[in-house]
Design a protein around this motif. Structure first.
Motif, PDB file in Angstrom:
ATOM      1  N   TYR A 121      43.964  22.244  27.143  1.00 51.39           N
ATOM      2  CA  TYR A 121      44.206  21.434  26.206  1.00 51.39           C
ATOM      3  C   TYR A 121      43.744  21.933  24.867  1.00 51.39           C
ATOM      4  O   TYR A 121      44.576  21.577  23.982  1.00 51.39           O
ATOM      5  N   VAL A 122      42.635  22.491  24.814  1.00 49.24           N
ATOM      6  CA  VAL A 122      42.188  23.090  23.545  1.00 49.24           C
ATOM      7  C   VAL A 122      43.237  24.154  22.916  1.00 49.24           C
ATOM      8  O   VAL A 122      43.400  24.167  21.853  1.00 49.24           O
ATOM      9  N   TYR A 123      43.587  24.850  23.820  1.00 52.29           N
ATOM     10  CA  TYR A 123      44.703  25.914  23.614  1.00 52.29           C
ATOM     11  C   TYR A 123      46.050  25.412  23.093  1.00 52.29           C
ATOM     12  O   TYR A 123      46.568  25.742  21.814  1.00 52.29           O
ATOM     13  N   ARG A 124      46.565  24.470  23.657  1.00 44.97           N
ATOM     14  CA  ARG A 124      47.649  23.531  23.450  1.00 44.97           C
ATOM     15  C   ARG A 124      47.710  23.230  22.096  1.00 44.97           C
ATOM     16  O   ARG A 124      48.509  23.295  21.356  1.00 44.97           O
ATOM     17  N   ARG A 125      46.692  22.302  21.875  1.00 50.37           N
ATOM     18  CA  ARG A 125      46.391  21.802  20.422  1.00 50.37           C
ATOM     19  C   ARG A 125      46.274  22.870  19.366  1.00 50.37           C
ATOM     20  O   ARG A 125      46.900  22.815  18.298  1.00 50.37           O
ATOM     21  N   ALA A 126      45.634  23.976  19.680  1.00 49.70           N
ATOM     22  CA  ALA A 126      45.217  24.922  18.661  1.00 49.70           C
ATOM     23  C   ALA A 126      46.913  25.771  18.247  1.00 49.70           C
ATOM     24  O   ALA A 126      47.262  25.964  17.266  1.00 49.70           O
ATOM     25  N   ARG A 127      47.841  25.768  19.496  1.00 47.47           N
ATOM     26  CA  ARG A 127      49.124  26.552  19.363  1.00 47.47           C
ATOM     27  C   ARG A 127      49.864  25.388  18.332  1.00 47.47           C
ATOM     28  O   ARG A 127      50.581  25.874  17.739  1.00 47.47           O
ATOM     29  N   LEU A 128      49.678  24.168  18.729  1.00 48.73           N
ATOM     30  CA  LEU A 128      50.666  23.333  17.853  1.00 48.73           C
ATOM     31  C   LEU A 128      50.240  23.428  16.290  1.00 48.73           C
ATOM     32  O   LEU A 128      50.968  23.464  15.725  1.00 48.73           O
ATOM     33  N   VAL A 129      48.862  23.278  16.129  1.00 50.82           N
ATOM     34  CA  VAL A 129      48.443  23.540  14.686  1.00 50.82           C
ATOM     35  C   VAL A 129      48.927  24.610  14.067  1.00 50.82           C
ATOM     36  O   VAL A 129      49.340  24.907  12.948  1.00 50.82           O
TER      37      VAL A 129
ATOM     38  N   LEU B 268      52.464  21.721  13.592  1.00 54.54           N
ATOM     39  CA  LEU B 268      52.679  20.661  13.941  1.00 54.54           C
ATOM     40  C   LEU B 268      51.699  19.874  14.351  1.00 54.54           C
ATOM     41  O   LEU B 268      50.269  20.189  14.243  1.00 54.54           O
ATOM     42  N   ASP B 269      51.802  18.496  14.874  1.00 53.15           N
ATOM     43  CA  ASP B 269      50.633  17.531  14.976  1.00 53.15           C
ATOM     44  C   ASP B 269      49.935  17.939  16.268  1.00 53.15           C
ATOM     45  O   ASP B 269      50.833  17.714  17.254  1.00 53.15           O
ATOM     46  N   PRO B 270      48.842  18.060  15.941  1.00 49.82           N
ATOM     47  CA  PRO B 270      47.976  18.304  17.447  1.00 49.82           C
ATOM     48  C   PRO B 270      48.059  17.173  18.418  1.00 49.82           C
ATOM     49  O   PRO B 270      47.585  17.484  19.572  1.00 49.82           O
ATOM     50  N   ALA B 271      48.126  16.012  17.826  1.00 46.34           N
ATOM     51  CA  ALA B 271      48.321  14.848  18.767  1.00 46.34           C
ATOM     52  C   ALA B 271      49.370  14.908  19.775  1.00 46.34           C
ATOM     53  O   ALA B 271      49.422  14.266  20.785  1.00 46.34           O
ATOM     54  N   LEU B 272      50.452  15.651  19.550  1.00 51.05           N
ATOM     55  CA  LEU B 272      51.427  15.924  20.401  1.00 51.05           C
ATOM     56  C   LEU B 272      51.056  16.506  21.842  1.00 51.05           C
ATOM     57  O   LEU B 272      51.926  16.277  22.952  1.00 51.05           O
ATOM     58  N   ALA B 273      50.040  17.042  21.934  1.00 48.59           N
ATOM     59  CA  ALA B 273      49.494  17.947  22.985  1.00 48.59           C
ATOM     60  C   ALA B 273      49.246  16.650  24.291  1.00 48.59           C
ATOM     61  O   ALA B 273      49.199  17.060  25.411  1.00 48.59           O
TER      62      ALA B 273
ATOM     63  N   TYR C   6      38.987  29.257  36.174  1.00 50.98           N
ATOM     64  CA  TYR C   6      38.240  28.158  35.911  1.00 50.98           C
ATOM     65  C   TYR C   6      38.269  27.721  34.345  1.00 50.98           C
ATOM     66  O   TYR C   6      38.705  26.516  33.802  1.00 50.98           O
ATOM     67  N   PHE C   7      38.063  28.853  33.532  1.00 51.88           N
ATOM     68  CA  PHE C   7      37.928  28.601  31.908  1.00 51.88           C
ATOM     69  C   PHE C   7      39.459  28.561  31.447  1.00 51.88           C
ATOM     70  O   PHE C   7      39.637  27.622  30.460  1.00 51.88           O
ATOM     71  N   THR C   8      40.171  29.010  32.067  1.00 50.86           N
ATOM     72  CA  THR C   8      41.572  28.935  31.594  1.00 50.86           C
ATOM     73  C   THR C   8      42.280  27.309  31.719  1.00 50.86           C
ATOM     74  O   THR C   8      42.828  27.001  30.962  1.00 50.86           O
ATOM     75  N   VAL C   9      41.873  26.982  33.056  1.00 53.17           N
ATOM     76  CA  VAL C   9      42.246  25.600  33.325  1.00 53.17           C
ATOM     77  C   VAL C   9      41.602  24.399  32.290  1.00 53.17           C
ATOM     78  O   VAL C   9      41.971  23.823  31.850  1.00 53.17           O
ATOM     79  N   ALA C  10      40.170  24.889  32.183  1.00 58.75           N
ATOM     80  CA  ALA C  10      39.395  23.932  31.298  1.00 58.75           C
ATOM     81  C   ALA C  10      39.627  23.994  29.988  1.00 58.75           C
ATOM     82  O   ALA C  10      39.539  23.009  29.097  1.00 58.75           O
ATOM     83  N   LEU C  11      40.266  25.256  29.462  1.00 55.77           N
ATOM     84  CA  LEU C  11      40.592  25.067  27.810  1.00 55.77           C
ATOM     85  C   LEU C  11      42.050  24.994  27.631  1.00 55.77           C
ATOM     86  O   LEU C  11      42.624  25.124  26.539  1.00 55.77           O
TER      87      LEU C  11
END
Length: 126
Positions: free
Chosen positions: A87-95, A99-104, A80-85
């Protein structure tokens, strides 16, 4: 010697464990985090490695369902929490890779723009 555009095995393992890759691999990182199959890769990286240690609950003395129940009590919230987070995880990895977090969410924005254009064509605004 030219710089690599894809990670070596050691770099990939370090990347999966949370490390960063060189700037020359930025396009690979973007494809990994936002391209086709990104959600599947993300879920596999989080949910598969934790499964073998959870199987140790099956060694607890008692009925098999008790060990399976203990596994489920930990694994289901993890899912549940893996799926819920995601988007947050992908943005954090881009940052983290500079890279621009808006790419997520660029694919969602492109899809919304296409839906908007189709709507406007259907209703005489385009």
């Amino acid at each position: 010697m030219t710089e690599r555009s894809t990670p070596t095995f050691a770099q990939r393992v370090r990347y999966i464990a949370g490390g960063t890759l060189p700037v020359s691999m930025s396009q690979w990182v973007i494809r990994d985090l936002t391209g086709p199959g990104a959600a599947r890769r993300y879920l596999l990286r989080f949910l598969v490695p934790i499964f073998p240690p959870l199987c140790l609950f099956l060694l607890v003395p008692g009925p098999l369902w008790m060990g399976a129940g203990m596994m489920a009590l930990l694994y289901l919230p993890l899912i549940y929490f893996t799926v819920a987070l995601m988007y947050v995880y992908r943005r954090a990895r881009l940052v983290k890779h500079g890279l621009d977090p808006a790419l997520a969410d660029h694919r969602e924005r492109e899809r919304a723009a296409a839906d908007r254009a189709a709507y406007e064509r259907r209703h005489g605004r385009g």
